[in-house]
Design an enzyme around this catalytic site. Structure first.
Site, PDB file in Angstrom:
ATOM      1  N   CYS A   2      -4.694  10.206  -8.573  1.00  0.00           N
ATOM      2  CA  CYS A   2      -3.497  10.171  -9.361  1.00  0.00           C
ATOM      3  C   CYS A   2      -3.585   9.220 -10.565  1.00  0.00           C
ATOM      4  O   CYS A   2      -2.928   9.466 -11.547  1.00  0.00           O
ATOM      5  CB  CYS A   2      -2.347   9.748  -8.460  1.00  0.00           C
ATOM      6  SG  CYS A   2      -0.736  10.131  -9.048  1.00  0.00           S
ATOM      7  N   LYS A 604       4.406  10.519  -9.019  1.00  0.00           N
ATOM      8  CA  LYS A 604       5.319  10.510 -10.159  1.00  0.00           C
ATOM      9  C   LYS A 604       4.961  11.590 -11.171  1.00  0.00           C
ATOM     10  O   LYS A 604       5.813  12.354 -11.616  1.00  0.00           O
ATOM     11  CB  LYS A 604       5.289   9.124 -10.829  1.00  0.00           C
ATOM     12  CG  LYS A 604       6.205   8.991 -12.044  1.00  0.00           C
ATOM     13  CD  LYS A 604       7.671   9.048 -11.643  1.00  0.00           C
ATOM     14  CE  LYS A 604       8.590   8.777 -12.809  1.00  0.00           C
ATOM     15  NZ  LYS A 604      10.007   8.981 -12.442  1.00  0.00           N
TER      16      LYS A 604
END
Length: 609
Positions: A2, A604
């Site tokens: 990520c 996110k």
């Protein structure tokens, strides 16, 4: 995925890498690691769990170097194990990777035939071995990387170091965000500017297909054809202060309370202009928007619910047909294209892969005009759009979106006003009235925030529950959806939302004394209908939690709990009613002891499919 960070400098970069990874934690992850070039040796530390645990291990091993890369991983291929954590190493080549390589199985078999063995289940290790393989014939790391990426199908952001080349490292980008940070005698790479803002605010955004070489004294960038290319240098407006908690317990709480200021900043241009000029959306926006005959909105998650709300505004006020689609569904169906319909994409990060791919697909179908609404300047989706309007929410760290959502609504309302004016549907008097409603919006949101103590009491009643139902009608149905999403995201309570009129068509079967039912009940033309739906819930023993306007006639009674929001705000009421459902989700999660800012299994920025 990520998060990626890399650095080359005349100082020890390990603290830079660790700090960068900590600032990327908000994106979501389950393991982390760093690799540094210590002399002629690649040294690596990886751990599952928090970055802090990996940092302790790095300190224990006395890692120190002037060149290194780091990564936070959110598992896609392979489970959450140290062997699957990044960086991955092939001989003297170390690599970190965001994205998904779709042809990794075919490449794996090819590499096995060449004698390579695999220690992990990841697609990333395939890339490391490919680069090592190409080094033999290419002779240098950059050329090996450029040969490798031409064999990959899928999305990637890569940063690579080699023990044979201690004076530089290289990177590449396709489908996943990656930027270069430019310093004095030092340079950086990151998937997010927050990872390097402590070192520099001067950044270069890599384009699709770019590769780059970073040395202490400079950066060279190459396009998808391996030709040297210049990319503009930008000064990021992200500040260290915006990445700190301040007096708040969590970033989500901070960002909920920042909404009055974020909204005021987002609507400032319209307020200053005393109206809704098309130039809010770009210099040539008037020529583009005047001739459109409809609007199609593409988005994911919370942004999709913002689009749903906008559909009510655009059709009722601007008088244009409007459709809203989940980007990941739209991009894989045989969609009908009307070149006269404006494509609107909404993404907080501006890098959401499904939304970006949906935009590309819409263009390929023949859509002529595109507009993006994003929170991150110079991100991929705005760069690929004809028109753009940035929300001015500031950095949003909490995984569960709050201020990005309400500022998206503010921009979408302004778009509605521009379209309505250009279509001749809004008179001067009506425009002035809508502008006045917009002017009072930040203050109304502040009043809604003052309800927090009452909502905290509700949260104590919610915390032991395992299920919840949210109801709304009309403009407020998308807000019910958003409330349910927030509750399930961060408290892990199973929550669903329905149009209140659909109760009798199935959801009523779920209602009993153990099922809390949240109702958004503003004083609009559907209020009496909502009251009838509430009676259906009470008749089955359901417990009602009602968010009603000051001028709605509700009172607490057995099984009915009422919190009154500010007086009905007209068409902007959905923005006001968003605040209490955010606070309810936050305080319920707090009462249940979950990790509010980093909910399990979520990231996110979703830069993979």
């Amino acid at each position: 995925m990520c998060g990626i960070v890399g650095a080359i400098a005349g100082r020890d970069v390990v603290p830079v890498l660790i700090e960068g990874l900590k600032r990327l934690e908000y994106r979501g992850y389950d393991s982390s690691g760093i690799a540094v070039l210590d002399g002629a040796q690649v040294r690596r530390v990886r751990r599952t769990g928090r970055v802090a645990e990996m940092a302790q291990a790095a300190q224990a091993e006395q890692l120190g170097a002037t060149l290194g890369i780091g990564h936070t991983r959110w598992a896609t291929h392979g489970g959450v194990t140290e062997a699957n954590a990044h960086p991955h190493i092939s001989a003297g080549v170390a690599l970190v990777h965001n994205g998904i390589i779709e042809n990794h199985e075919a490449q794996r078999e090819k590499l096995r035939a060449l004698g390579y063995t695999f220690e992990s289940q990841t697609d990333t290790e395939v890339i490391a071995h490919l680069i090592h393989h190409h080094l033999g014939s290419a002779g240098d790391l950059l050329t090996a990387l450029q040969h490798t990426v031409k064999e990959l199908t899928g999305a990637y952001a890569l940063a690579v170091v080699s023990q044979a080349e201690p004076e530089r490292f290289v990177c590449a980008r396709m489908g996943c965000p990656l930027l270069i940070g430019v310093g004095e005698g030092e340079n950086f790479v990151a998937s997010d500017v927050s990872a390097i803002v402590q070192a520099t605010r001067q950044v270069i955004f890599l384009e699709e297909g770019d590769t780059a070489e970073l040395r202490r004294d400079g950066v060279r960038i190459f396009d998808g054809n391996d030709a040297p290319v210049e990319r503009p240098l930008h000064l990021s407006d992200v500040s260290l202060a915006s990445l700190e908690l301040g007096p708040f317990r969590h970033f989500m709480q901070k960002e909920i309370h920042e909404q009055p200021r974020a909204l005021a900043d987002t609507i400032e241009a319209a307020i200053d202009a005393k109206g809704f000029p098309a130039s809010l959306f770009g210099a040539n926006a008037e020529a583009v928007l005047r001739d459109i005959e409809g609007v199609q909105i593409l988005a994911c998650g919370t942004s999709y619910y913002a689009g749903m709300t906008a559909r009510y505004w655009i059709e009722a006020i601007a008088g244009l047909p409007c459709s809203v689609e989940i980007a990941s569904e739209y991009r894989y169906r045989a969609a009908y294209a009307n070149p006269k319909h404006l494509i609107v994409t909404i993404s907080q990060s501006g890098e959401t892969l499904d939304t970006m791919e949906a935009l590309k697909y819409a263009k390929s179908l023949g859509h002529l005009h595109t507009l993006s609404i994003c929170n991150v300047p110079e991100s991929a989706i705005p760069r690929a759009s004809e028109l753009v309007c940035y929300t001015r929410a500031g950095a949003e760290i909490g995984v569960a979106s709050t201020k990005a959502f309400t500022t998206q609504l503010a921009v979408l309302f302004q778009l509605t006003m521009v379209l309505g004016t250009l279509q001749g549907r809004i008179s001067d008097a009506e425009e002035a009235e809508y502008l006045e409603q917009l002017r009072f919006l930040p203050g109304s949101v502040q009043h809604a925030l003052n309800l927090e103590p009452q909502i905290m009491a509700w949260a104590e009643r919610f915390s032991p529950k395992e299920n919840a139902l949210f109801l709304g009608r009309g403009l407020h149905y998308p807000i019910a959806l958003e409330g349910a999403l927030k509750l399930k995201e961060i408290s892990y309570i199973h929550a669903e939302a329905y149009p209140a009129g659909e109760l009798k068509h199935g959801p009523l079967a779920l209602v009993d004394a153990a099922m809390p039912v949240v109702v958004i009940a503003p004083n609009d033309r559907l209020l009496e209908k909502v009251k009838s739906n509430m009676q259906e819930v009470r008749a089955r023993g359901g417990e009602l939690f009602v968010f009603a306007d000051q001028d709605s006639h509700f009172s607490d009674s057995e099984g009915v709990h009422v919190i009154r929001t500010p007086r009905h705000a007209g068409v902007l009421s959905p923005v006001i009613h968003t605040i209490p459902v955010q606070l309810l989700a936050y305080h319920t999660a707090l009462a249940r002891g979950t990790d509010v800012d980093k909910p399990r299994n979520l990231a996110k920025s979703v830069t993979v499919e």
